[in-house]
Scaffold this active site. Structure first.
Site, PDB file in Angstrom:
ATOM      1  N   GLU A  65       0.822  -1.218   0.000  1.00 16.61           N
ATOM      2  CA  GLU A  65       0.000   0.000   0.000  1.00 16.61           C
ATOM      3  C   GLU A  65       0.853   1.265   0.000  1.00 16.61           C
ATOM      4  OE1 GLU A  65      -2.847  -0.232   3.198  1.00 16.61           O
ATOM      5  OE2 GLU A  65      -4.170  -1.504   2.019  1.00 16.61           O
ATOM      6  N   GLU A 115      -6.540  -7.698  -0.439  1.00 14.74           N
ATOM      7  CA  GLU A 115      -6.906  -7.646   0.980  1.00 14.74           C
ATOM      8  C   GLU A 115      -8.368  -7.250   1.120  1.00 14.74           C
ATOM      9  OE1 GLU A 115      -4.739  -5.057   3.548  1.00 14.74           O
ATOM     10  OE2 GLU A 115      -2.800  -5.594   2.692  1.00 14.74           O
TER      11      GLU A 115
END
Ligand code: GAL
Length: 650
Positions: free
Chosen positions: A148, A304
């Protein structure tokens, strides 16, 4: 892609948090849940390199061998997302600095400046070691670079970033005169005599230069991308042939994913819709559509999601029974070839110990584990979906540059780019019309209908592309505060819109945003005429030349055009000079779809049910708790609460 014969199913696996007896149980339980891929090592740097230059891979060898023996593939992280404490201790200049000059400390994660040369050197050495050691490992199916990018620190204002920003500006403008021109530095005595004088837009006495701020947004996205690409370069050299990705975060403001997408082998995404917000299902759908669109429709991976609650909201609602199945199938229907979670086993300590996982604190004898295992089983029956595409004849223009520029300070009203876009997406979603997102320079030839909400920046290429789309027979709708600026944030003069004045058959003289009424966040706007209805926030003085008027403003602007439609070439161009409310947006979208000849999949919309075509199947997903009956091409289908159906395309 990950290249498995089944839909990838699994999650982040952090065995370093557990003793090895637990590792034995992990593999057994993964098999029971039909997990076939584990993302390993995302936050393992401190365990892999406990002291500078001292590496310990024995434990990771063991983990990968166990997974392989259990038939589980590995998406191996490069472990660079969170440097160990020794990095900050020895190289304090690697820490990020906020806009107001605060240095962020270690003790959580992502505490590095994207432009730190020390961080980069140390990270790349680790990546090389990992690639050399595991390239040939039979479990390895993908590289997961960092984690991320930009999630916590997308912009750093430290000195090394300042220098990197200057180099970025030199590459963009070549001369300081070029920069002065582009930034309009004649205003407020900001003219630079040398690039050495230029700084990031740190906190200043009054509003900073908007072009400087926009360029720093662009630079910050590019600085992270460059860092990502440096890891990729090592991986390509040492570990050729293994696909590479990094997990995106949907509509994340910090990074322009259009510029990133060409550099991943497949898009992967993290999505955490809020279970307490019924609309979050719709924005989750939009997020999946954006992810699919980033690489022209290529299948992507949901890297995710949470099995149930997260831990980082003020109140963390759990997912109702079945909700995770419905949301996971939404991803598959919208192009995902993989469904993964954060994380495999719920942590016992640390900041995320109350974040759900596949194996919760309660262990496998739990609703969450049973549901995850049931979903694994269902996904294993969908092999034929892998690699198939999701057709769409409608596109929404989406642009990070417009997002950044439209939301700057010193605009006529406080603007929200996503709020301007969402009602349009929702109206298509409600009618089971699949939408792609498209970059302003993207290829529009495959679409019948294009909507451009708040496309604040429109350069000559964008203007020409939209005009050609309309002239060639397309239906285009553009909304307020669009096509105001060129790429450098200078205003298009003589009625805004540039060449698009011809496309829409009008010019815009002035904005007239509405002051917020008491108790309401946005000022109300009333529209009369053929498309009478409610709107908010924005009005403008529109002067039609060839456009016809479909709605007019009330109040001080009574009778002046608010919504217009212009025929040009073979197509039509609609202009919407306000923010219509949900109901009016639905009406306008109905008209646009009719004009473009596009129909939804469901014969009649059913609240809580979405329908999407992927390959030769229609996925019907019921997000509501109760059973629903839908009709597709005249045939009725019953879908239970939080269940899905796949039916052949009629
Ligand atoms: C993501 C992150 C994971 C975990 C998760 C919790 O942002 O990549 O490491 O923190 O959120 O929801």
């Amino acid at each position: 892609m990950i290249g498995l014969p089944h839909i990838a199913y699994g999650g982040d696996y952090n065995p370093e948090q557990w003793p090895t007896e637990v590792w034995d149980e992990d593999v057994v339980l993964m098999q029971r849940a039909r997990v076939n891929v584990a993302t390993v090592g995302v936050f393992s740097w401190a365990k892999l390199e406990p002291r500078e230059g001292e590496f310990d891979f024995a434990w990771l060898d063991d983990v990968l061998d166990r997974l392989h023996a259990g038939g589980i593939s590995v998406d191996l992280a490069t472990a660079t997302a969170s440097p160990p404490p020794w990095v900050a201790h020895k190289y304090p200049a690697s820490l990020p600095v906020t806009v107001d000059g605060v240095t962020l400390s270690p003790g959580s994660r992502q505490h590095y400046s994207p432009s730190s040369s020390d961080y980069r050197r140390l990270a790349l050495r680790l990546v090389r070691k990992l690639a050399e050691r595991y390239h040939g490992h039979p479990a390895l199916v993908a590289w997961h670079v960092n984690n991320e990018y930009g999630c916590h620190v997308s912009h750093s204002y430290d000195d090394e970033s300042a220098e990197a920003f200057r180099q970025w500006l030199i590459a963009r403008y070549e001369t300081v005169d070029g920069l002065n021109e582009a930034w309009g530095t004649a205003f407020w005595s900001q003219q630079y005599s040398s690039f050495d004088e230029v700084l990031p837009p740190r906190v200043a006495p009054a509003q900073p230069n908007p072009s400087q701020v926009l360029d720093f947004d662009r630079f910050s996205s590019d600085a992270l991308l460059e860092l990502y690409r440096a890891e990729v370069e090592v991986l390509r050299e040492v570990s050729p042939g293994i696909p590479i990705t990094t997990n995106f975060m949907g509509f994340f403001p910090g990074v322009d994913y259009w510029t990133w997408a060409p550099h991943v082998d497949f898009v992967s995404d993290d999505a955490y819709p809020d279970p307490s917000d019924p609309d979050s299902v719709i924005w989750a759908a939009a997020q999946r559509d954006l992810m699919r669109s980033l690489r022209g429709g290529q299948p992507w991976v949901l890297m995710e999601q949470a099995t149930s609650a997260v831990n980082w909201r003020e109140r963390n609602a759990s997912k109702d029974p079945g909700a995770n199945r419905a949301l996971s199938m939404q991803s598959v229907a919208r192009g995902a070839d993989g469904i993964l979670y954060f994380q495999w086993r719920q942590s016992r300590s640390g900041a995320e110990k109350f974040h759900s996982a596949i194996v919760p604190h309660a262990g496998p004898e739990s609703r969450v584990f049973r549901e995850a295992a049931e979903l694994g089983e269902r996904l294993s029956q969908l092999d034929s979906v892998i690699g198939t595409r999701v057709p769409a004849s409608v596109a929404i223009v989406f642009d990070w540059n417009s997002w950044w520029a439209a939301e700057q300070h010193s605009t006529p009203a406080k603007m929200s780019y996503l709020d301007a876009l969402k009602p349009w997406y929702r109206a298509f979603y409600d009618r089971s019309v699949t939408v792609d997102f498209v970059h302003p320079h993207g290829d529009l030839s495959g679409y019948d209908l294009v909507v451009a909400p708040m496309m604040h920046i429109a350069d000559a290429a964008t203007q020409a592309s939209l005009d050609a789309f309309v002239s060639g027979g397309g239906v285009l709708a553009m909304t307020y505060f669009s096509a105001i600026l060129d790429n450098d944030t200078s205003v298009h003069l003589d009625g805004y819109l540039g060449e698009l004045q011809k496309t829409f058959g009008l010019r815009i003289e002035e904005f007239a945003p509405v002051a917020a009424a008491e108790g309401a966040e946005l000022g109300p706007v009333v529209l009369g005429g053929e498309l009478a209805g409610g709107a908010s926030l924005w009005r403008e003085y529109i002067q039609p030349s060839t456009a016809g008027v479909l709605a007019t403003f009330d109040g001080a602007l009574t009778g002046l055009p608010a919504i217009t439609r212009n025929e040009r070439g073979e197509g039509t161009a609609w202009y919407v000079g306000t923010q219509p409310d949900g109901e009016l947006t639905e009406t306008i979208v109905g008209r646009l779809l009719d004009e473009a000849g596009v129909r939804g999949i469901l014969d009649v919309p059913v609240s809580g049910v979405e329908a999407v075509q992927r390959g030769d199947l229609v996925f019907v997903i019921n997000h509501a708790g109760d059973e629903a009956t839908v009709s597709i091409a005249g045939v009725k289908h019953v879908v239970a609460g939080r269940e899905f159906l796949t039916i052949p395309v009629p």
